[in-house]
Design an enzyme around this catalytic site. Sequence first.
Site, PDB file in Angstrom:
ATOM      1  N   ASP A   9      11.057 -25.286  93.744  1.00 19.10           N
ATOM      2  CA  ASP A   9      10.726 -25.824  95.073  1.00 19.10           C
ATOM      3  C   ASP A   9      10.818 -24.706  96.115  1.00 19.10           C
ATOM      4  O   ASP A   9      11.688 -24.719  96.977  1.00 19.10           O
ATOM      5  CB  ASP A   9      11.650 -27.007  95.430  1.00 19.10           C
ATOM      6  CG  ASP A   9      13.136 -26.650  95.443  1.00 19.10           C
ATOM      7  OD1 ASP A   9      13.529 -25.641  94.811  1.00 19.10           O
ATOM      8  OD2 ASP A   9      13.910 -27.366  96.107  1.00 19.10           O
ATOM      9  N   HIS A 241      21.336 -18.595  94.167  1.00 16.88           N
ATOM     10  CA  HIS A 241      21.451 -19.676  93.175  1.00 16.88           C
ATOM     11  C   HIS A 241      20.406 -19.563  92.044  1.00 16.88           C
ATOM     12  O   HIS A 241      20.746 -19.483  90.871  1.00 16.88           O
ATOM     13  CB  HIS A 241      21.233 -21.029  93.852  1.00 16.88           C
ATOM     14  CG  HIS A 241      22.189 -21.346  94.945  1.00 16.88           C
ATOM     15  ND1 HIS A 241      23.502 -21.661  94.722  1.00 16.88           N
ATOM     16  CD2 HIS A 241      22.008 -21.434  96.290  1.00 16.88           C
ATOM     17  CE1 HIS A 241      24.105 -21.941  95.874  1.00 16.88           C
ATOM     18  NE2 HIS A 241      23.215 -21.798  96.845  1.00 16.88           N
TER      19      HIS A 241
HETATM   20  C1  BDR Z   1      19.762 -25.252  95.193  1.00 18.88           C
HETATM   21  O1  BDR Z   1      19.219 -26.065  96.227  1.00 18.88           O
HETATM   22  C2  BDR Z   1      18.137 -25.410  96.848  1.00 18.88           C
HETATM   23  O2  BDR Z   1      18.345 -25.354  98.217  1.00 18.88           O
HETATM   24  C3  BDR Z   1      18.108 -24.018  96.326  1.00 18.88           C
HETATM   25  O3  BDR Z   1      16.787 -23.539  96.202  1.00 18.88           O
HETATM   26  C4  BDR Z   1      18.809 -24.098  94.997  1.00 18.88           C
HETATM   27  O4  BDR Z   1      17.896 -24.395  93.971  1.00 18.88           O
HETATM   28  C5  BDR Z   1      21.168 -24.841  95.577  1.00 18.88           C
HETATM   29  O5  BDR Z   1      21.986 -25.966  95.703  1.00 18.88           O
HETATM   30 CA    CA Z   2      15.476 -24.205  94.311  1.00 21.40          CA
END
Ligand code: BDR
Ligand code: CA
Length: 316
Positions: A9, A241
């Site tokens: 995303d 992340h």
């Molecule tokens: C996850 O949530 C999204 O905001 C980031 O892209 C990552 O995949 C972190 O909690």
């Molecule tokens: Ca993500």
Amino acid sequence: MHKVIYDTDPGVDDAMALLFLHRHPEIDLIGITTIFGNASIETTTRNALFLKQEWNIAAPVAKGANVTIDPARHERPWPTMVHGENGLGDMPVPDTIDLPVDPRPAHRFIIETVRANPGEVRLVAVGRMTNLALALKEDPEIAGLVKDVVIMGGNFYVPGNVSPVAEANIHGDPEAADIVMTAPWKVVVIGLDVTAITTMSRSYLGEMAARGDKAVKQLDTLSQSYIDFYKHAVEDGMMVHDSCASVYVVAPELFTTITGAVRVVCSGIADGQTVIKQDGRRFPPGDWDGLPSQIVATGIESEKVLELIRETLLRL
Ligand code: BDR
Ligand code: CA
């Protein structure tokens, strides 16, 4: 070569993970599937097409779901304070990108690509798990045909990031995540236990950008407001992340893991919480019984992960 479908995303940290998958010499990125989360499905798909075009990525982009697997779930506002109004930190992005989207919805792209490459595909999913759950619902046999599923999501022995107990990707569609965790395929869960302690400083990224090509300089640009957002938790830096999940694909030795059945809480104040019943622990009969044992990351060699990201992004 690792054949990877990247379900994403984009998303600031999604963009860095995409460049990692594209540039790593042992990864063959065979598809990009989009999901709503950091922004609407229109925006995340446009962003995937934009990055594909800018970075000359050959993999097709297939557009994914725009509602949770349980359509009755209440949608919340997009996290614009994290990823900007446009999902890419508000760097300038054209409204439309003149590239075709794969004619299939993301979940069917996943099914057909997995069936065409039995036993070979690694699904790297770094958004809500909706597309994967839809693929499993439509064709449960793919569980036996996928090599593994590496997800960024969840939290086990640390707090959440959208509630005291839940992480954003899981909280965004808990029913989908529970379907994915309990299906008879191998899931590797790269959650906040390891991603929240893997932070890249603004200066580290800036030095990479100074040495890198246009793509790395774009990553630096689009990450600036994301780094500003993280000032409550990181000293002038950001959690990478989604890149942690991408790194696992080629360097699992940089992670320590535990195994066990994983369930997702799907209502109430703990909505979206991920809970593992670790293998070997004995409890009275319960909701974790008879489910596949999955792999959950609890430790990470963060410095080495960051070095591998830097080395890979700087490859030309
Ligand atoms: C996850 O949530 C999204 O905001 C980031 O892209 C990552 O995949 C972190 O909690
Ligand atoms: Ca993500």
